[in-house]
Design a protein around this motif. Structure first.
Motif, PDB file in Angstrom:
ATOM      1  N   TYR A  36       0.843  -1.201   0.000  1.00 22.99           N
ATOM      2  CA  TYR A  36       0.000   0.000   0.000  1.00 22.99           C
ATOM      3  C   TYR A  36       0.879   1.254   0.000  1.00 22.99           C
ATOM      4  O   TYR A  36       0.701   2.142  -0.842  1.00 22.99           O
ATOM      5  CB  TYR A  36      -0.911  -0.016   1.225  1.00 22.99           C
ATOM      6  N   LEU A  37       1.811   1.309   0.926  1.00 22.59           N
ATOM      7  CA  LEU A  37       2.664   2.498   1.031  1.00 22.59           C
ATOM      8  C   LEU A  37       3.519   2.691  -0.207  1.00 22.59           C
ATOM      9  O   LEU A  37       3.786   3.829  -0.612  1.00 22.59           O
ATOM     10  CB  LEU A  37       3.523   2.416   2.295  1.00 22.59           C
ATOM     11  N   SER A  38       3.926   1.591  -0.851  1.00 21.35           N
ATOM     12  CA  SER A  38       4.728   1.695  -2.075  1.00 21.35           C
ATOM     13  C   SER A  38       3.892   2.223  -3.244  1.00 21.35           C
ATOM     14  O   SER A  38       4.449   2.697  -4.235  1.00 21.35           O
ATOM     15  CB  SER A  38       5.339   0.345  -2.441  1.00 21.35           C
ATOM     16  N   MET A  39       2.593   2.131  -3.132  1.00 22.55           N
ATOM     17  CA  MET A  39       1.696   2.585  -4.195  1.00 22.55           C
ATOM     18  C   MET A  39       1.316   4.058  -4.074  1.00 22.55           C
ATOM     19  O   MET A  39       0.723   4.625  -4.987  1.00 22.55           O
ATOM     20  CB  MET A  39       0.421   1.731  -4.198  1.00 22.55           C
ATOM     21  N   VAL A  40       1.654   4.684  -2.951  1.00 18.33           N
ATOM     22  CA  VAL A  40       1.301   6.088  -2.737  1.00 18.33           C
ATOM     23  C   VAL A  40       2.270   6.978  -3.502  1.00 18.33           C
ATOM     24  O   VAL A  40       3.477   6.926  -3.299  1.00 18.33           O
ATOM     25  CB  VAL A  40       1.319   6.453  -1.240  1.00 18.33           C
ATOM     26  N   LYS A  57      -4.875   1.566 -13.757  1.00 19.33           N
ATOM     27  CA  LYS A  57      -4.112   0.933 -14.823  1.00 19.33           C
ATOM     28  C   LYS A  57      -3.902  -0.561 -14.566  1.00 19.33           C
ATOM     29  O   LYS A  57      -3.521  -1.280 -15.480  1.00 19.33           O
ATOM     30  CB  LYS A  57      -2.753   1.620 -14.993  1.00 19.33           C
ATOM     31  N   ILE A  58      -4.159  -1.024 -13.348  1.00 23.11           N
ATOM     32  CA  ILE A  58      -3.948  -2.443 -13.017  1.00 23.11           C
ATOM     33  C   ILE A  58      -5.235  -3.083 -12.491  1.00 23.11           C
ATOM     34  O   ILE A  58      -5.190  -4.081 -11.771  1.00 23.11           O
ATOM     35  CB  ILE A  58      -2.805  -2.622 -11.996  1.00 23.11           C
ATOM     36  N   TYR A  59      -6.378  -2.548 -12.851  1.00 20.19           N
ATOM     37  CA  TYR A  59      -7.651  -2.972 -12.272  1.00 20.19           C
ATOM     38  C   TYR A  59      -7.844  -4.487 -12.195  1.00 20.19           C
ATOM     39  O   TYR A  59      -8.163  -5.001 -11.127  1.00 20.19           O
ATOM     40  CB  TYR A  59      -8.823  -2.314 -13.010  1.00 20.19           C
ATOM     41  N   PRO A  60      -7.620  -5.252 -13.256  1.00 20.52           N
ATOM     42  CA  PRO A  60      -7.823  -6.706 -13.145  1.00 20.52           C
ATOM     43  C   PRO A  60      -6.859  -7.380 -12.159  1.00 20.52           C
ATOM     44  O   PRO A  60      -7.151  -8.434 -11.628  1.00 20.52           O
ATOM     45  CB  PRO A  60      -7.579  -7.226 -14.569  1.00 20.52           C
ATOM     46  N   ASN A  61      -5.725  -6.737 -11.920  1.00 21.65           N
ATOM     47  CA  ASN A  61      -4.696  -7.301 -11.042  1.00 21.65           C
ATOM     48  C   ASN A  61      -4.468  -6.480  -9.778  1.00 21.65           C
ATOM     49  O   ASN A  61      -3.434  -6.610  -9.133  1.00 21.65           O
ATOM     50  CB  ASN A  61      -3.377  -7.431 -11.823  1.00 21.65           C
ATOM     51  N   ARG A  64      -5.661  -7.032  -3.110  1.00 15.60           N
ATOM     52  CA  ARG A  64      -6.833  -7.442  -2.336  1.00 15.60           C
ATOM     53  C   ARG A  64      -7.496  -6.252  -1.652  1.00 15.60           C
ATOM     54  O   ARG A  64      -8.722  -6.138  -1.621  1.00 15.60           O
ATOM     55  CB  ARG A  64      -6.368  -8.482  -1.304  1.00 15.60           C
ATOM     56  N   PHE A  65      -6.704  -5.341  -1.100  1.00 16.29           N
ATOM     57  CA  PHE A  65      -7.275  -4.218  -0.353  1.00 16.29           C
ATOM     58  C   PHE A  65      -7.967  -3.195  -1.255  1.00 16.29           C
ATOM     59  O   PHE A  65      -8.618  -2.282  -0.759  1.00 16.29           O
ATOM     60  CB  PHE A  65      -6.234  -3.532   0.542  1.00 16.29           C
ATOM     61  N   CYS A  66      -7.872  -3.364  -2.553  1.00 17.06           N
ATOM     62  CA  CYS A  66      -8.563  -2.487  -3.492  1.00 17.06           C
ATOM     63  C   CYS A  66      -9.873  -3.103  -3.999  1.00 17.06           C
ATOM     64  O   CYS A  66     -10.517  -2.539  -4.873  1.00 17.06           O
ATOM     65  CB  CYS A  66      -7.668  -2.190  -4.699  1.00 17.06           C
ATOM     66  N   ARG A  67     -10.253  -4.237  -3.472  1.00 19.61           N
ATOM     67  CA  ARG A  67     -11.427  -4.955  -3.973  1.00 19.61           C
ATOM     68  C   ARG A  67     -12.592  -4.893  -2.985  1.00 19.61           C
ATOM     69  O   ARG A  67     -12.381  -4.967  -1.786  1.00 19.61           O
ATOM     70  CB  ARG A  67     -11.067  -6.419  -4.236  1.00 19.61           C
ATOM     71  N   VAL A  68     -13.789  -4.772  -3.519  1.00 21.95           N
ATOM     72  CA  VAL A  68     -15.000  -4.802  -2.706  1.00 21.95           C
ATOM     73  C   VAL A  68     -15.651  -6.163  -2.952  1.00 21.95           C
ATOM     74  O   VAL A  68     -16.382  -6.349  -3.918  1.00 21.95           O
ATOM     75  CB  VAL A  68     -15.960  -3.653  -3.064  1.00 21.95           C
ATOM     76  N   GLU A  69     -15.310  -7.101  -2.086  1.00 24.06           N
ATOM     77  CA  GLU A  69     -15.817  -8.466  -2.182  1.00 24.06           C
ATOM     78  C   GLU A  69     -16.146  -8.948  -0.777  1.00 24.06           C
ATOM     79  O   GLU A  69     -15.387  -8.689   0.161  1.00 24.06           O
ATOM     80  CB  GLU A  69     -14.789  -9.379  -2.841  1.00 24.06           C
ATOM     81  N   ASP A  75     -12.764 -10.715   6.093  1.00 25.13           N
ATOM     82  CA  ASP A  75     -11.411 -10.937   6.592  1.00 25.13           C
ATOM     83  C   ASP A  75     -10.753  -9.649   7.074  1.00 25.13           C
ATOM     84  O   ASP A  75     -10.164  -9.613   8.155  1.00 25.13           O
ATOM     85  CB  ASP A  75     -10.559 -11.591   5.502  1.00 25.13           C
ATOM     86  N   MET A  76     -10.848  -8.587   6.301  1.00 20.78           N
ATOM     87  CA  MET A  76     -10.152  -7.349   6.634  1.00 20.78           C
ATOM     88  C   MET A  76     -10.843  -6.530   7.720  1.00 20.78           C
ATOM     89  O   MET A  76     -10.188  -5.974   8.587  1.00 20.78           O
ATOM     90  CB  MET A  76      -9.978  -6.482   5.381  1.00 20.78           C
ATOM     91  N   TYR A  77     -12.155  -6.431   7.645  1.00 24.87           N
ATOM     92  CA  TYR A  77     -12.886  -5.517   8.531  1.00 24.87           C
ATOM     93  C   TYR A  77     -13.851  -6.204   9.486  1.00 24.87           C
ATOM     94  O   TYR A  77     -14.462  -5.541  10.326  1.00 24.87           O
ATOM     95  CB  TYR A  77     -13.692  -4.506   7.707  1.00 24.87           C
ATOM     96  N   GLY A  78     -14.044  -7.510   9.320  1.00 27.43           N
ATOM     97  CA  GLY A  78     -15.018  -8.218  10.148  1.00 27.43           C
ATOM     98  C   GLY A  78     -16.449  -7.905   9.756  1.00 27.43           C
ATOM     99  O   GLY A  78     -17.369  -8.068  10.560  1.00 27.43           O
TER     100      GLY A  78
END
Length: 117
Positions: A36-40, A57-61, A64-69, A75-78
């Protein structure tokens, strides 16, 4: 009932400024936090966000933290699967308001997309 959906060419979630997300280490693994920090990038925007096209630019890839599933939110937020819709809508509203303003075109478009009428 309103239904969450991603609104194309919004990009509010691509504003990753860690100063605006002080609790981020609570829900990311150490490896995810490092990624995450490397992406800022400049101005707190994701380095993978295309500002001209207003899309990832990397939407399909994307990570995990960028996905709403449902399984990721559990798992992440309970957040239980039946609560994901309302939680995601609230998160988007907060993020869009913080990035663009609560009366922005992005907020109007999002509200229209998720409305139940």
């Amino acid at each position: 009932m309103a239904t969450w959906k991603c609104v194309k060419q919004c990009g509010a979630c691509c504003h990753l400024d860690p100063e605006e997300r002080p609790d981020i280490a609570e829900y990311l693994t150490p490896e995810e936090l490092a990624l995450y920090l490397s992406m800022v990038g400049e101005g707190g925007w994701c380095i993978n966000y295309d500002h001209l096209k207003r899309e990832c630019k990397i939407y399909p890839n994307r990570p995990r933290f960028c996905r709403v599933e449902p399984e990721i939110f559990l798992d992440m937020y309970g957040i239980e699967p039946e609560e994901v819709n309302d939680f995601a809508i609230e998160c988007c509203e907060q993020q869009i308001s913080g990035v663009y303003g609560d009366r922005s075109l992005e907020m109007v478009r999002f509200s229209r997309e998720v409305s139940d009428w």
